[in-house]
Design a protein around this motif. Structure first.
Motif, short mmCIF file in Angstrom:
data_model
loop_
_atom_site.label_atom_id
_atom_site.label_comp_id
_atom_site.label_asym_id
_atom_site.label_seq_id
_atom_site.Cartn_x
_atom_site.Cartn_y
_atom_site.Cartn_z
N ASN A 1 41.95 43.01 46.37
CA ASN A 1 41.46 42.99 47.75
C ASN A 1 40.28 42.06 47.96
N VAL A 2 39.44 41.89 46.93
CA VAL A 2 38.19 41.14 47.10
C VAL A 2 38.31 39.66 46.78
N LEU A 3 39.04 39.30 45.73
CA LEU A 3 39.08 37.90 45.30
C LEU A 3 39.57 36.91 46.37
N PRO A 4 40.51 37.30 47.25
CA PRO A 4 40.92 36.35 48.29
C PRO A 4 39.77 35.86 49.18
N GLU A 5 38.72 36.66 49.31
CA GLU A 5 37.55 36.23 50.09
C GLU A 5 36.90 34.99 49.49
N TYR A 6 37.13 34.77 48.20
CA TYR A 6 36.51 33.65 47.49
C TYR A 6 37.53 32.60 47.07
N GLY A 7 38.73 32.67 47.67
CA GLY A 7 39.72 31.62 47.45
C GLY A 7 40.63 31.82 46.27
N LEU A 8 40.73 33.05 45.76
CA LEU A 8 41.62 33.33 44.62
C LEU A 8 42.56 34.47 44.97
N HIS A 9 43.84 34.31 44.59
CA HIS A 9 44.86 35.29 44.93
C HIS A 9 45.58 35.72 43.65
N ILE A 10 45.48 37.00 43.32
CA ILE A 10 46.11 37.53 42.11
C ILE A 10 47.61 37.67 42.33
N PHE A 11 48.39 37.18 41.37
CA PHE A 11 49.84 37.30 41.48
C PHE A 11 50.48 38.01 40.27
N ASP A 12 49.69 38.21 39.20
CA ASP A 12 50.24 38.87 38.02
C ASP A 12 49.11 39.49 37.21
N ALA A 13 49.44 40.49 36.42
CA ALA A 13 48.46 41.11 35.53
C ALA A 13 49.22 41.84 34.43
N GLU A 14 48.57 41.98 33.29
CA GLU A 14 49.19 42.75 32.19
C GLU A 14 48.11 43.51 31.44
N LEU A 15 48.50 44.64 30.88
CA LEU A 15 47.60 45.45 30.07
C LEU A 15 47.71 45.00 28.62
N ILE A 16 46.56 44.78 27.98
CA ILE A 16 46.54 44.31 26.59
C ILE A 16 45.63 45.24 25.78
N SER A 17 45.71 45.14 24.46
CA SER A 17 45.03 46.09 23.59
C SER A 17 43.58 45.74 23.27
N THR A 18 43.13 44.54 23.62
CA THR A 18 41.77 44.11 23.29
C THR A 18 40.72 45.11 23.74
N HIS A 19 39.73 45.37 22.87
CA HIS A 19 38.61 46.29 23.17
C HIS A 19 39.08 47.69 23.57
N GLY A 20 40.16 48.12 22.96
CA GLY A 20 40.65 49.46 23.25
C GLY A 20 41.45 49.55 24.54
N GLY A 21 41.61 48.44 25.22
CA GLY A 21 42.38 48.41 26.47
C GLY A 21 41.75 47.47 27.47
N SER A 22 42.40 46.35 27.73
CA SER A 22 41.88 45.35 28.67
C SER A 22 42.94 44.95 29.67
N LEU A 23 42.50 44.23 30.67
CA LEU A 23 43.36 43.75 31.75
C LEU A 23 43.34 42.23 31.74
N ARG A 24 44.51 41.62 31.64
CA ARG A 24 44.61 40.16 31.75
C ARG A 24 45.16 39.84 33.14
#
Length: 276
Positions: free
Chosen positions: A117-140
């Protein structure tokens, strides 16, 4: 990461505020010794007006100026460029009671719903994400300047977050605080019991999370931890911050003639530690 791109004959650039690391990496890459901000932006623009890929792994959550960071990325990306960043995942942190992950470098804790919801205000639009194991659980997270259809795996993450935060984020934070208290009591009970049995208590590795964990323990229990072993020369012959617990190298461990208990503070890389 830059080395991997370099091996594919891709032109590589980096922004590194630490002078010693900047010198090391500048042998193979175009490195700017600055924090990621206006000065770095101007210097990067002297090389290229638009970049095809910008990465920020475990950097985005360390920055207090998120709006500036996002705006700068947006201005540096080419029209079809992609911004990929990794942050520790708030849902995993709360669900698994990773309270030792909370310390000075981590200035924000993210999940995908507000970012979307917030990043589009600064010119970035999320189109994909995945859950990864880094640091016990991270978001890419994957974002671009131009809005595009979101992926099915991003949709699934959003559905799970809605379910997880159904009772509100304050409810989850209160639940988290209660879980921290239970975890603290369990750790203290285990160490006190071991100490009464005559076992010596020591720690292995001294990351920042060790300071957070130890600081939650009573002074009585802290004093039961005789020393911590860490192979970083920058930490050796010093003390765990806020304590009298010395840090030794693995070549200088005091003799342990009786049975002992070892606390592995860098639990998130336990597999690689066991291999070594």
């Amino acid at each position: 990461l830059l080395d991997c791109f370099k091996a594919l004959d891709i032109e590589t650039f980096g922004v590194e505020p630490a002078e010693n690391l900047s010198i090391l990496t500048s042998k193979d890459h175009n490195i700017i010794n600055e924090f990621f901000g206006e000065i770095a932006f101007k210097k990067l623009q002297t090389f290229h007006k638009g970049y095809d890929l910008i990465t920020a792994n475990n950097v985005f959550a360390h920055n207090r100026e998120l709006a500036m960071f996002a705006k700068t990325v947006s201005k540096l990306l080419s029209n079809d460029g992609i911004f990929v960043f990794e942050v520790q995942y708030l849902v995993d942190l709360l669900q698994n009671v990773y309270f030792d992950m909370i310390y000075h470098e981590h200035t924000s804790y993210h999940h995908i719903t507000p970012l979307l919801n917030v990043l589009p205000e600064y010119g970035l639009h999320i189109f994909d994400a995945e859950l990864i194991s880094t640091h016990g659980g991270s978001l890419r997270v994957f974002a671009s300047r131009i809005p595009t259809k979101i992926s099915s795996r991003l949709s699934n993450i959003l559905v799970n977050e809605k379910r997880f935060f159904k009772k509100g984020i304050i409810y989850r934070l209160d639940e988290f605080m209660e879980s921290i208290q239970r975890a603290k009591l369990l750790i203290e009970c285990h160490l006190i019991s071991a100490h009464k049995q005559g076992k010596r208590i020591w720690g292995y590795t001294c990351p920042a999370k060790a300071t957070t964990l130890i600081s939650t323990l009573s002074l009585e229990v802290q004093n039961m931890i005789e020393f911590v072993v860490d192979d970083s020369e920058m930490k050796q012959n010093r003390f765990v911050p806020g304590t009298k617990i010395p840090i030794y190298s693995s070549n200088n461990i005091p003799t342990l003639e009786q049975e002992s208990v070892c606390i592995v503070f860098a639990w998130n890389i336990i597999e690689s530690l066991l291999d070594n």
